[in-house]
Design a protein around this motif. Structure first.
Motif, PDB file in Angstrom:
ATOM      1  N   ASP A 296     -10.095 -40.378  17.401  1.00  0.00           N
ATOM      2  CA  ASP A 296     -10.915 -39.265  16.919  1.00  0.00           C
ATOM      3  C   ASP A 296     -10.050 -38.394  15.989  1.00  0.00           C
ATOM      4  OD1 ASP A 296     -12.570 -37.111  16.497  1.00  0.00           O
ATOM      5  OD2 ASP A 296     -12.644 -36.469  18.602  1.00  0.00           O
ATOM      6  N   LEU A 297      -9.910 -38.817  14.742  1.00  0.00           N
ATOM      7  CA  LEU A 297      -9.042 -38.102  13.809  1.00  0.00           C
ATOM      8  C   LEU A 297      -9.607 -36.728  13.466  1.00  0.00           C
ATOM      9  CD1 LEU A 297      -8.044 -41.006  11.383  1.00  0.00           C
ATOM     10  CD2 LEU A 297      -6.866 -40.173  13.434  1.00  0.00           C
ATOM     11  N   GLY A 298     -10.943 -36.621  13.413  1.00  0.00           N
ATOM     12  CA  GLY A 298     -11.542 -35.323  13.144  1.00  0.00           C
ATOM     13  C   GLY A 298     -11.233 -34.322  14.237  1.00  0.00           C
ATOM     14  N   GLY A 299     -11.332 -34.770  15.494  1.00  0.00           N
ATOM     15  CA  GLY A 299     -11.005 -33.881  16.606  1.00  0.00           C
ATOM     16  C   GLY A 299      -9.549 -33.481  16.600  1.00  0.00           C
ATOM     17  N   TYR A 300      -8.676 -34.435  16.320  1.00  0.00           N
ATOM     18  CA  TYR A 300      -7.239 -34.154  16.218  1.00  0.00           C
ATOM     19  C   TYR A 300      -6.980 -33.068  15.176  1.00  0.00           C
ATOM     20  CZ  TYR A 300      -2.356 -35.028  14.798  1.00  0.00           C
ATOM     21  OH  TYR A 300      -1.028 -34.902  14.456  1.00  0.00           O
ATOM     22  N   ASP A 301      -7.535 -33.236  13.982  1.00  0.00           N
ATOM     23  CA  ASP A 301      -7.311 -32.261  12.909  1.00  0.00           C
ATOM     24  C   ASP A 301      -7.905 -30.899  13.271  1.00  0.00           C
ATOM     25  OD1 ASP A 301      -6.069 -34.225  11.398  1.00  0.00           O
ATOM     26  OD2 ASP A 301      -7.884 -34.718  10.258  1.00  0.00           O
ATOM     27  N   ARG A 302      -9.094 -30.911  13.854  1.00  0.00           N
ATOM     28  CA  ARG A 302      -9.772 -29.648  14.170  1.00  0.00           C
ATOM     29  C   ARG A 302      -8.986 -28.832  15.194  1.00  0.00           C
ATOM     30  NH1 ARG A 302     -12.467 -28.532  18.438  1.00  0.00           N
ATOM     31  NH2 ARG A 302     -12.720 -30.732  19.035  1.00  0.00           N
ATOM     32  N   ILE A 303      -8.442 -29.494  16.205  1.00  0.00           N
ATOM     33  CA  ILE A 303      -7.716 -28.772  17.253  1.00  0.00           C
ATOM     34  C   ILE A 303      -6.414 -28.198  16.725  1.00  0.00           C
ATOM     35  CG2 ILE A 303      -6.516 -29.027  19.464  1.00  0.00           C
ATOM     36  CD1 ILE A 303      -8.622 -31.226  20.125  1.00  0.00           C
ATOM     37  N   LEU A 304      -5.693 -28.987  15.916  1.00  0.00           N
ATOM     38  CA  LEU A 304      -4.365 -28.542  15.497  1.00  0.00           C
ATOM     39  C   LEU A 304      -4.380 -27.572  14.323  1.00  0.00           C
ATOM     40  CD1 LEU A 304      -2.009 -31.651  15.848  1.00  0.00           C
ATOM     41  CD2 LEU A 304      -2.298 -29.696  17.386  1.00  0.00           C
ATOM     42  N   ALA A 305      -5.435 -27.554  13.530  1.00  0.00           N
ATOM     43  CA  ALA A 305      -5.442 -26.708  12.328  1.00  0.00           C
ATOM     44  C   ALA A 305      -5.098 -25.245  12.618  1.00  0.00           C
ATOM     45  CB  ALA A 305      -6.786 -26.828  11.607  1.00  0.00           C
ATOM     46  N   PRO A 306      -5.744 -24.583  13.581  1.00  0.00           N
ATOM     47  CA  PRO A 306      -5.385 -23.176  13.813  1.00  0.00           C
ATOM     48  C   PRO A 306      -3.999 -22.990  14.412  1.00  0.00           C
ATOM     49  CG  PRO A 306      -7.012 -23.901  15.427  1.00  0.00           C
ATOM     50  CD  PRO A 306      -6.898 -24.986  14.408  1.00  0.00           C
ATOM     51  N   THR A 307      -3.456 -24.024  15.055  1.00  0.00           N
ATOM     52  CA  THR A 307      -2.094 -23.889  15.593  1.00  0.00           C
ATOM     53  C   THR A 307      -1.062 -23.880  14.482  1.00  0.00           C
ATOM     54  OG1 THR A 307      -1.518 -26.253  15.922  1.00  0.00           O
ATOM     55  CG2 THR A 307      -2.844 -25.174  17.642  1.00  0.00           C
ATOM     56  N   VAL A 308      -1.383 -24.511  13.345  1.00  0.00           N
ATOM     57  CA  VAL A 308      -0.435 -24.511  12.224  1.00  0.00           C
ATOM     58  C   VAL A 308      -0.300 -23.111  11.642  1.00  0.00           C
ATOM     59  CG1 VAL A 308       0.031 -25.421   9.919  1.00  0.00           C
ATOM     60  CG2 VAL A 308      -0.836 -26.939  11.695  1.00  0.00           C
ATOM     61  N   THR A 309      -1.404 -22.403  11.511  1.00  0.00           N
ATOM     62  CA  THR A 309      -1.337 -21.027  11.017  1.00  0.00           C
ATOM     63  C   THR A 309      -0.444 -20.187  11.920  1.00  0.00           C
ATOM     64  OG1 THR A 309      -3.599 -21.278  10.202  1.00  0.00           O
ATOM     65  CG2 THR A 309      -2.730 -19.045  10.327  1.00  0.00           C
ATOM     66  N   LEU A 310      -0.618 -20.350  13.223  1.00  0.00           N
ATOM     67  CA  LEU A 310       0.228 -19.639  14.176  1.00  0.00           C
ATOM     68  C   LEU A 310       1.686 -20.075  14.038  1.00  0.00           C
ATOM     69  CD1 LEU A 310      -0.290 -18.745  17.824  1.00  0.00           C
ATOM     70  CD2 LEU A 310       1.549 -20.318  17.315  1.00  0.00           C
ATOM     71  N   SER A 311       1.922 -21.388  13.952  1.00  0.00           N
ATOM     72  CA  SER A 311       3.293 -21.891  13.909  1.00  0.00           C
ATOM     73  C   SER A 311       4.020 -21.428  12.655  1.00  0.00           C
ATOM     74  CB  SER A 311       3.291 -23.420  13.987  1.00  0.00           C
ATOM     75  OG  SER A 311       4.596 -23.912  14.205  1.00  0.00           O
ATOM     76  N   ARG A 312       3.349 -21.429  11.533  1.00  0.00           N
ATOM     77  CA  ARG A 312       3.993 -20.977  10.300  1.00  0.00           C
ATOM     78  C   ARG A 312       4.369 -19.496  10.379  1.00  0.00           C
ATOM     79  NH1 ARG A 312       3.623 -23.942   5.408  1.00  0.00           N
ATOM     80  NH2 ARG A 312       2.957 -26.093   5.800  1.00  0.00           N
ATOM     81  N   HIS A 313       3.569 -18.720  11.074  1.00  0.00           N
ATOM     82  CA  HIS A 313       3.931 -17.318  11.294  1.00  0.00           C
ATOM     83  C   HIS A 313       5.090 -17.214  12.280  1.00  0.00           C
ATOM     84  CE1 HIS A 313       3.404 -12.983  11.686  1.00  0.00           C
ATOM     85  NE2 HIS A 313       3.401 -13.128  13.005  1.00  0.00           N
ATOM     86  N   LEU A 314       5.005 -17.948  13.359  1.00  0.00           N
ATOM     87  CA  LEU A 314       6.023 -17.864  14.403  1.00  0.00           C
ATOM     88  C   LEU A 314       7.393 -18.293  13.881  1.00  0.00           C
ATOM     89  CD1 LEU A 314       5.336 -18.897  18.048  1.00  0.00           C
ATOM     90  CD2 LEU A 314       7.509 -19.463  17.015  1.00  0.00           C
TER      91      LEU A 314
END
Length: 389
Positions: A296-314
């Motif tokens: 489920d590549l769509g689910g994978y991308d959807r779940i991780l997308a908002p974590t990248v915004t957080l990670s780039r800030h962190l």
């Protein structure tokens, strides 16, 4: 405003935020993943009653520190122990790191969890060291990790970066360590963004020439190198290096900016993972990796997308203070009872930086108990001068 919403509302510097409680959405913990190898580099929990001030020996809360590792194992991750996320070189001295490795390895054996552990030279005093002293220090730590029962990760050494005159010095030091290991090792390439004192590692200021040295080292030790963990925050370079590695040698991404696409991979391969951000996003990342296992590549991308915004800030500059955000989020998520760090590193990020983490963590669904997180956030915000409702 309803009473439940009022209880979950915090006033951030940019205005009020009502926490969503979306962290409760993730599935219960489960078995390790099938399609990717994934290690979370775990932080340590300080003892708030200890003298954890700059320059003082660290005092850990062992119960909370080990409980957090059980949390990671329960979600299917391996634990990368005593790495830079655990404040190696930033408050965690080697005696404490050695004890941490021993205790975590025992816990891993008890629960059937995977564990790798950092091997460095940080028992040497700061300042110049000879290559022989560096070899001996590395060897002592390698023996400690092997005795504990963990797989060794040969970490970058500030001492070696200062002492090595050319690439051959790296090949000689690492070659001896690899020969002495009783199992395949992981190499570790940590970039200047994480530690400026590692400039010129592998004998060159050019990462492409440095990659030639790494490739030479890997080729010289077939069957003795499990892989290399790369933390240079350069997606294109990581893919290029990954494609140079021989079959059976893994590239473990340590890129906390670009991890979703690197783990997802392409028609020519993918990166495995050894990431500090996984300590902060474990339940969501586990759900994403299970979606990837299921195709489920769509689910994978959807779940991780908002974590990248957080990670780039962190992980923003100065990147080496990312540990402060990791611990702050661990406290908000209920994994520890305080926001105190060894070496006093809780002061490494500004209140505005941490306040933004609250918003981003809520958006990514990383706060499992919204009421607890709001209560703690309001208490902390009050202490830094942001009056609460």
């Amino acid at each position: 405003m309803s009473e439940p919403a009022r209880g979950r509302t915090v006033r951030l510097p940019g205005g009020p935020l009502t926490l969503s409680g979306a962290g409760a959405q993730w599935a219960a913990p489960g078995a390790p993943f099938t399609g990717r190898v994934a290690y979370a580099a775990a932080h340590v929990v300080a003892d708030p009653a200890g003298g954890n001030i700059p320059g003082a020996p660290p005092v850990l809360d062992w119960d909370a520190t080990l409980a957090f590792r059980r949390h990671l194992w329960s979600h299917g991750f391996g634990v990368a122990e005593a790495m830079d996320t655990a404040q190696r070189g930033m408050g965690l001295d080697y005696p404490a790191a050695r004890e941490l490795i021993r205790r975590s390895a025992r816990e891993a054996a008890a629960v059937g969890g995977a564990i790798v552990a950092g091997v460095g030279t940080d028992q040497l005093p700061p300042g110049p060291a000879t290559l022989d002293e560096i070899r001996k220090a590395y060897g002592e730590q390698l023996a400690d990790v092997q005795e504990a029962g963990a797989r060794p990760v040969l970490m970058c050494s500030r001492h070696l970066a200062a002492a090595a005159e050319d690439a051959q010095d790296y090949l000689d030091v690492y070659g001896q360590l690899i020969a002495d290991s009783d199992q395949p090792v992981l190499l570790h390439w940590l970039g200047q963004a994480f530690d400026p004192r590692l400039a010129g590692y592998w004998g060159s200021g050019s990462r492409w020439r440095a990659a030639d040295t790494v490739a030479t080292l890997v080729a010289a030790h077939p069957g003795k190198i499990d892989g290399i963990k790369l933390s240079l925050l350069d997606e294109d370079f990581e893919v290029a290096l990954r494609r140079r590695l021989p079959a059976g040698v893994r590239l473990y991404t340590g890129d906390d900016f670009n991890y979703p696409i690197l783990i997802r991979g392409d028609e020519r391969g993918h990166s495995e993972a050894l990431l500090g951000i996984f300590a902060a996003i474990a339940p969501a990342a586990a759900a994403a990796l299970r979606a990837l296992d299921a195709g489920d590549l769509g689910g994978y991308d959807r779940i991780l997308a908002p974590t990248v915004t957080l990670s780039r800030h962190l992980f923003e500059t100065p990147t080496w203070y990312y540990k402060t955000g990791i611990v702050f989020l661990s406290w908000l998520a209920g994994h520890q009872d305080h926001f105190t760090m060894v070496g006093g590193v809780q002061s490494g990020r500004s209140p505005y930086h941490l306040a933004e983490l609250i918003r981003l963590a809520d958006s990514a669904g990383l706060l499992p108990d919204a009421d607890l997180a709001a209560h703690r956030a309001r208490a902390w915000l009050t202490t830094v001068g942001v009056a609460q409702p």
